[in-house]
Scaffold this motif. Structure first.
Motif, PDB file in Angstrom:
ATOM      1  N   LEU A  26       0.863  -1.182   0.000  1.00  0.00           N
ATOM      2  CA  LEU A  26       0.000   0.000   0.000  1.00  0.00           C
ATOM      3  C   LEU A  26       0.896   1.228   0.000  1.00  0.00           C
ATOM      4  CD1 LEU A  26      -2.758   1.450   0.328  1.00  0.00           C
ATOM      5  CD2 LEU A  26      -2.477   1.188   2.811  1.00  0.00           C
ATOM      6  N   GLU A  27       0.604   2.170  -0.890  1.00  0.00           N
ATOM      7  CA  GLU A  27       1.365   3.415  -0.951  1.00  0.00           C
ATOM      8  C   GLU A  27       0.426   4.602  -0.789  1.00  0.00           C
ATOM      9  OE1 GLU A  27       4.839   4.936  -3.790  1.00  0.00           O
ATOM     10  OE2 GLU A  27       2.931   4.945  -4.876  1.00  0.00           O
ATOM     11  N   PHE A  28       0.799   5.537   0.079  1.00  0.00           N
ATOM     12  CA  PHE A  28       0.085   6.818   0.221  1.00  0.00           C
ATOM     13  C   PHE A  28       0.900   7.876  -0.535  1.00  0.00           C
ATOM     14  CE2 PHE A  28      -2.984   5.907   3.659  1.00  0.00           C
ATOM     15  CZ  PHE A  28      -2.465   4.726   4.183  1.00  0.00           C
ATOM     16  N   GLY A  29       0.342   8.449  -1.594  1.00  0.00           N
ATOM     17  CA  GLY A  29       1.043   9.501  -2.342  1.00  0.00           C
ATOM     18  C   GLY A  29       1.763   8.945  -3.557  1.00  0.00           C
ATOM     19  N   THR A  30       1.099   8.987  -4.701  1.00  0.00           N
ATOM     20  CA  THR A  30       1.641   8.397  -5.935  1.00  0.00           C
ATOM     21  C   THR A  30       2.506   9.375  -6.704  1.00  0.00           C
ATOM     22  OG1 THR A  30      -0.565   7.365  -6.113  1.00  0.00           O
ATOM     23  CG2 THR A  30       0.952   7.048  -7.965  1.00  0.00           C
ATOM     24  N   LEU A  31       2.138  10.639  -6.697  1.00  0.00           N
ATOM     25  CA  LEU A  31       2.742  11.664  -7.553  1.00  0.00           C
ATOM     26  C   LEU A  31       2.740  11.151  -9.000  1.00  0.00           C
ATOM     27  CD1 LEU A  31       4.043  14.537  -7.348  1.00  0.00           C
ATOM     28  CD2 LEU A  31       6.256  13.410  -7.158  1.00  0.00           C
ATOM     29  N   GLY A  32       3.889  11.109  -9.653  1.00  0.00           N
ATOM     30  CA  GLY A  32       3.936  10.627 -11.044  1.00  0.00           C
ATOM     31  C   GLY A  32       4.241   9.149 -11.169  1.00  0.00           C
ATOM     32  N   GLY A  33       4.244   8.430 -10.044  1.00  0.00           N
ATOM     33  CA  GLY A  33       4.407   6.983 -10.102  1.00  0.00           C
ATOM     34  C   GLY A  33       5.847   6.491 -10.022  1.00  0.00           C
ATOM     35  N   TYR A  34       6.771   7.382  -9.687  1.00  0.00           N
ATOM     36  CA  TYR A  34       8.186   6.969  -9.674  1.00  0.00           C
ATOM     37  C   TYR A  34       8.457   5.919  -8.586  1.00  0.00           C
ATOM     38  CZ  TYR A  34      13.287   7.240  -9.496  1.00  0.00           C
ATOM     39  OH  TYR A  34      14.632   6.917  -9.483  1.00  0.00           O
ATOM     40  N   SER A  35       8.105   6.236  -7.344  1.00  0.00           N
ATOM     41  CA  SER A  35       8.291   5.238  -6.267  1.00  0.00           C
ATOM     42  C   SER A  35       7.411   4.017  -6.509  1.00  0.00           C
ATOM     43  CB  SER A  35       7.986   5.849  -4.894  1.00  0.00           C
ATOM     44  OG  SER A  35       6.669   6.384  -4.855  1.00  0.00           O
ATOM     45  N   THR A  36       6.249   4.254  -7.117  1.00  0.00           N
ATOM     46  CA  THR A  36       5.325   3.152  -7.407  1.00  0.00           C
ATOM     47  C   THR A  36       5.969   2.139  -8.352  1.00  0.00           C
ATOM     48  OG1 THR A  36       3.665   4.929  -7.396  1.00  0.00           O
ATOM     49  CG2 THR A  36       2.899   2.705  -7.939  1.00  0.00           C
ATOM     50  N   ILE A  37       6.716   2.625  -9.321  1.00  0.00           N
ATOM     51  CA  ILE A  37       7.381   1.714 -10.259  1.00  0.00           C
ATOM     52  C   ILE A  37       8.443   0.882  -9.537  1.00  0.00           C
ATOM     53  CG2 ILE A  37       8.891   1.582 -12.294  1.00  0.00           C
ATOM     54  CD1 ILE A  37       7.390   4.033 -13.420  1.00  0.00           C
ATOM     55  N   TRP A  38       9.247   1.524  -8.704  1.00  0.00           N
ATOM     56  CA  TRP A  38      10.259   0.770  -7.941  1.00  0.00           C
ATOM     57  C   TRP A  38       9.580  -0.321  -7.109  1.00  0.00           C
ATOM     58  CZ3 TRP A  38      15.294   0.487  -8.660  1.00  0.00           C
ATOM     59  CH2 TRP A  38      16.009   1.575  -9.192  1.00  0.00           C
ATOM     60  N   LEU A  39       8.512   0.056  -6.399  1.00  0.00           N
ATOM     61  CA  LEU A  39       7.830  -0.915  -5.529  1.00  0.00           C
ATOM     62  C   LEU A  39       7.132  -1.997  -6.344  1.00  0.00           C
ATOM     63  CD1 LEU A  39       6.327   1.576  -2.913  1.00  0.00           C
ATOM     64  CD2 LEU A  39       8.000  -0.232  -2.415  1.00  0.00           C
ATOM     65  N   GLY A  40       6.470  -1.592  -7.411  1.00  0.00           N
ATOM     66  CA  GLY A  40       5.726  -2.552  -8.231  1.00  0.00           C
ATOM     67  C   GLY A  40       6.636  -3.597  -8.841  1.00  0.00           C
ATOM     68  N   ARG A  41       7.848  -3.201  -9.169  1.00  0.00           N
ATOM     69  CA  ARG A  41       8.813  -4.124  -9.767  1.00  0.00           C
ATOM     70  C   ARG A  41       9.331  -5.168  -8.797  1.00  0.00           C
ATOM     71  NH1 ARG A  41      12.415  -0.167 -13.658  1.00  0.00           N
ATOM     72  NH2 ARG A  41      10.918  -0.220 -15.384  1.00  0.00           N
ATOM     73  N   ASP A  65       1.993  -6.369   3.277  1.00  0.00           N
ATOM     74  CA  ASP A  65       3.352  -6.726   3.688  1.00  0.00           C
ATOM     75  C   ASP A  65       4.215  -5.485   3.874  1.00  0.00           C
ATOM     76  OD1 ASP A  65       2.937  -9.599   3.339  1.00  0.00           O
ATOM     77  OD2 ASP A  65       2.842  -9.120   1.192  1.00  0.00           O
ATOM     78  N   LEU A  66       3.904  -4.453   3.092  1.00  0.00           N
ATOM     79  CA  LEU A  66       4.702  -3.224   3.115  1.00  0.00           C
ATOM     80  C   LEU A  66       3.780  -2.045   2.856  1.00  0.00           C
ATOM     81  CD1 LEU A  66       7.441  -1.653   3.051  1.00  0.00           C
ATOM     82  CD2 LEU A  66       7.594  -2.227   0.623  1.00  0.00           C
ATOM     83  N   VAL A  67       3.951  -0.997   3.645  1.00  0.00           N
ATOM     84  CA  VAL A  67       3.198   0.250   3.445  1.00  0.00           C
ATOM     85  C   VAL A  67       4.212   1.383   3.330  1.00  0.00           C
ATOM     86  CG1 VAL A  67       1.502   1.846   4.420  1.00  0.00           C
ATOM     87  CG2 VAL A  67       1.232  -0.624   4.782  1.00  0.00           C
ATOM     88  N   PHE A  68       4.048   2.226   2.316  1.00  0.00           N
ATOM     89  CA  PHE A  68       4.912   3.398   2.144  1.00  0.00           C
ATOM     90  C   PHE A  68       4.052   4.646   2.289  1.00  0.00           C
ATOM     91  CE2 PHE A  68       7.363   6.266  -0.965  1.00  0.00           C
ATOM     92  CZ  PHE A  68       8.237   6.692   0.025  1.00  0.00           C
ATOM     93  N   ILE A  69       4.292   5.410   3.344  1.00  0.00           N
ATOM     94  CA  ILE A  69       3.505   6.608   3.649  1.00  0.00           C
ATOM     95  C   ILE A  69       4.266   7.833   3.149  1.00  0.00           C
ATOM     96  CG2 ILE A  69       2.452   7.997   5.454  1.00  0.00           C
ATOM     97  CD1 ILE A  69       2.184   5.457   7.149  1.00  0.00           C
ATOM     98  N   ASP A  70       3.719   8.487   2.111  1.00  0.00           N
ATOM     99  CA  ASP A  70       4.444   9.587   1.452  1.00  0.00           C
ATOM    100  C   ASP A  70       3.462  10.560   0.817  1.00  0.00           C
ATOM    101  OD1 ASP A  70       6.737  10.937   0.628  1.00  0.00           O
ATOM    102  OD2 ASP A  70       6.903   9.801  -1.241  1.00  0.00           O
ATOM    103  N   ALA A  71       2.345  10.836   1.486  1.00  0.00           N
ATOM    104  CA  ALA A  71       1.337  11.761   0.929  1.00  0.00           C
ATOM    105  C   ALA A  71       1.401  13.084   1.677  1.00  0.00           C
ATOM    106  CB  ALA A  71      -0.041  11.110   0.983  1.00  0.00           C
TER     107      ALA A  71
END
Ligand code: SAH
Ligand code: DHB
Ligand code: MG
Length: 225
Positions: free
Chosen positions: A66-81, A138-144
């Motif tokens: 779970l990620e809070f704060g997507t912005l342009g998806g940069y961290s999302t890509i790292w995590l999704g991979r 399993d992992l939560v990234f709080i960045d909103a």
């Protein structure tokens, strides 16, 4: 050691380390370019920090993130991979313009079927996730929005599996965390987070100061027992 190591040195070291150990492929590069072209603020995690998120997810064997704060998806890509086949990542973004950029970049990265991007203020989306029985994560990234980090932590704590990890970004802000006179409106929330962590028997936590191309800040690492 270089004399007076400061922001320029931090950025140069990030470029060096990132270039060797967290190099951008086409999808990450395109995600940053798309963010820039759309006028999104360049406040995504640094490349070494993105690599760290990826490695933490791998270490956890994460299948649900779970990620809070997507912005342009940069961290999302790292995590999704970092996810195995069948893994899922839910990411929450309040700004429709940011979400639109992220959606295109996630698609370009081949993650359209892995990432579930929900548009709206996170505190309004959480009841929906609850109703859907989302998690455990399993992992939560709080960045909103930083003022809500304590609320996001509380919600996530109940929905992170034992042995799972919650990471909160931007908890130090140039040392404002310990400046009683700070004008930074997000700092009371970061102090509250730390008080919650100190009093919470369900977690082991620490906070690591970071310098990077983004300056001096820090992350809290919260292990759910
Ligand atoms: N995680 C990203 C950076 C996120 S920046 C990365 O490292 O690549 C913070 C994001 O949180 C911004 O896009 C902002 O629009 C979003 N945001 C702000 N308030 C929010 C809220 N209440 N709910 C969800 N997202 C929010
Ligand atoms: C900023 C940095 C971040 O990592 C973030 O998530 C939001 C804002 C900033 O430097 O303003
Ligand atoms: Mg951040």
């Amino acid at each position: 050691m270089r004399a007076m190591a400061g922001p320029e040195t931090w950025a140069a070291v990030d470029a060096y380390v990132g270039g060797l150990l967290a190099p951008h492929d086409e999808a990450l590069e395109a995600a940053l370019a798309a963010s820039g072209e759309a006028g999104l603020p360049a406040i995504q995690v640094s490349p070494p920090q993105g690599k760290l998120l990826y490695m933490l997810a791998r270490l956890l064997g994460a299948r649900t993130i779970l990620e809070f704060g997507t912005l342009g998806g940069y961290s999302t890509i790292w995590l999704g991979r970092a996810l195995p086949d069948g893994g899922r990542l839910i990411t929450l973004e309040s700004d429709p313009a940011h979400a639109e950029v992220a959606r295109a970049s996630l698609k370009r990265a081949g993650l359209a079927d892995v990432v579930d991007l929900r548009v709206g203020p996170a505190l309004e989306t959480l009841p929906t996730l609850e109703a859907e029985n989302a998690g455990p994560f399993d992992l939560v990234f709080i960045d909103a929005d930083k003022a809500s980090t304590p609320e996001y932590f509380s919600w996530s704590l109940d929905r992170t599996r034992p042995g799972g990890l919650i990471v909160a970004d931007n908890v130090i802000r140039d040392g404002a965390l310990v400046d009683p006179e700070t004008k930074d409106p997000t700092i009371p929330a970061q102090r509250r987070l730390h008080e919650m962590l100190a009093a919470e028997p369900r977690v082991d936590a620490t906070t690591i100061q970071t310098v990077s191309v983004k300056g001096y800040d820090g992350i809290s690492l919260i292990l759910v027992k």
